[in-house]
Design an enzyme around this catalytic site. Structure first.
Site, PDB file in Angstrom:
ATOM      1  N   GLU A  62       0.987  -1.363   0.047  1.00 45.45           N
ATOM      2  CA  GLU A  62       0.154  -0.019   0.193  1.00 45.45           C
ATOM      3  C   GLU A  62       0.966   1.237  -0.091  1.00 45.45           C
ATOM      4  O   GLU A  62       0.294   2.378   0.046  1.00 45.45           O
ATOM      5  CB  GLU A  62      -0.914  -0.227   1.187  1.00 45.45           C
ATOM      6  N   HIS A  92       4.711 -14.723  -2.086  1.00 46.61           N
ATOM      7  CA  HIS A  92       3.931 -13.120  -1.681  1.00 46.61           C
ATOM      8  C   HIS A  92       5.019 -12.202  -1.642  1.00 46.61           C
ATOM      9  O   HIS A  92       4.756 -11.069  -2.273  1.00 46.61           O
ATOM     10  CB  HIS A  92       3.207 -13.636  -0.456  1.00 46.61           C
TER      11      HIS A  92
HETATM   12  C1  DLZ Z   1       0.413 -10.258   2.963  1.00 48.43           C
HETATM   13  C2  DLZ Z   1       1.881  -9.545   3.177  1.00 48.43           C
HETATM   14  C3  DLZ Z   1       2.904 -10.680   3.494  1.00 48.43           C
HETATM   15  C4  DLZ Z   1       2.790 -12.234   3.580  1.00 48.43           C
HETATM   16  N1  DLZ Z   1       4.222 -10.233   3.678  1.00 48.43           N
HETATM   17  C5  DLZ Z   1       4.543  -8.983   3.997  1.00 48.43           C
HETATM   18  C6  DLZ Z   1       5.763  -8.443   4.146  1.00 48.43           C
HETATM   19  O1  DLZ Z   1       6.466  -9.294   4.577  1.00 48.43           O
HETATM   20  N2  DLZ Z   1       5.692  -7.205   4.390  1.00 48.43           N
HETATM   21  C7  DLZ Z   1       4.817  -6.295   4.137  1.00 48.43           C
HETATM   22  O2  DLZ Z   1       5.161  -4.938   4.360  1.00 48.43           O
HETATM   23  N3  DLZ Z   1       3.580  -6.532   3.948  1.00 48.43           N
HETATM   24  C8  DLZ Z   1       3.593  -7.659   3.656  1.00 48.43           C
HETATM   25  N4  DLZ Z   1       2.113  -8.189   3.583  1.00 48.43           N
HETATM   26  C9  DLZ Z   1       1.045  -7.288   3.376  1.00 48.43           C
HETATM   27  C10 DLZ Z   1       0.870  -6.570   1.826  1.00 48.43           C
HETATM   28  O3  DLZ Z   1       1.842  -5.725   1.612  1.00 48.43           O
HETATM   29  C11 DLZ Z   1      -0.458  -6.008   1.861  1.00 48.43           C
HETATM   30  O4  DLZ Z   1      -0.605  -5.343   3.024  1.00 48.43           O
HETATM   31  C12 DLZ Z   1      -1.636  -6.954   1.603  1.00 48.43           C
HETATM   32  O5  DLZ Z   1      -1.484  -8.050   0.610  1.00 48.43           O
HETATM   33  C13 DLZ Z   1      -2.810  -6.178   1.480  1.00 48.43           C
HETATM   34  O6  DLZ Z   1      -2.734  -5.552   0.108  1.00 48.43           O
END
Ligand code: DLZ
Length: 158
Positions: A62, A92
């Site tokens: 985001e 992911h």
């Molecule tokens: C879902 C997700 C995962 C698995 N890992 C991270 C991460 O290591 N660092 C991070 O900043 N955000 C992660 N997210 C969340 C995604 O950035 C995002 O907020 C979601 O997929 C919703 O769009």
């Protein structure tokens, strides 16, 4: 450097500059350390507290949207993006990384405002500890330094 040609170079002087910092809440423990390092660096280089604003988003994915809002509102000299993406057992993290780096580069070029990539990508928690200043170097601090240098450079360029 050739002294005979006009050369532009950013200075590490943040006096009178305004900065926006976008922080991802995912892995918040580490991101808070990055934020602390970034703010400390900006203040040490002469920025005023009132000229630093932050926004928290749910995850690194985001960040570009909010970075774009900050970069295009006309209020800031530079935007700093902070997040920690830890590689898990799925792909992911790779998708998140690809979108964030592409998104931030695009926002920066389109807005004409430096948008600094301070998102730490690690294979595991140990690396996240190291790079977020819990052990030694703080990537938030180095991102802030880059932001100051780029803002200074852009102020000088024709
Ligand atoms: C879902 C997700 C995962 C698995 N890992 C991270 C991460 O290591 N660092 C991070 O900043 N955000 C992660 N997210 C969340 C995604 O950035 C995002 O907020 C979601 O997929 C919703 O769009």
């Amino acid at each position: 450097m050739n002294a005979e040609v006009k050369t532009y170079e950013g200075l590490l002087d943040a006096k009178g500059m305004r900065f926006a910092i976008v922080c991802a809440r995912f892995n918040e423990f580490f991101v808070s350390h990055l934020l602390g390092g970034a703010v400390d660096c900006l203040l040490r280089h002469g920025a005023a507290k009132k000229d630093i604003e932050t926004a928290w988003v749910p995850g690194s994915f985001e960040i570009p949207l909010v970075a774009k809002r900050f970069a295009t509102c006309g209020k800031f000299d530079a935007v700093i993006a902070l997040g920690v993406v830890i590689q898990g057992s799925t792909a992911h993290a790779s998708y998140v990384n690809a979108e964030v780096s592409k998104g931030l580069a695009q926002v920066s070029v389109e807005s004409g405002i430096p948008v600094i990539y301070g998102v730490v990508t690690t294979e595991n928690i140990d690396q996240a500890i190291e790079r977020s200043g819990c052990k030694a170097g703080n990537r938030g601090s180095s991102a802030a330094e880059t932001a100051i240098e780029m803002a200074s450079l852009l102020r000088q360029l024709p």
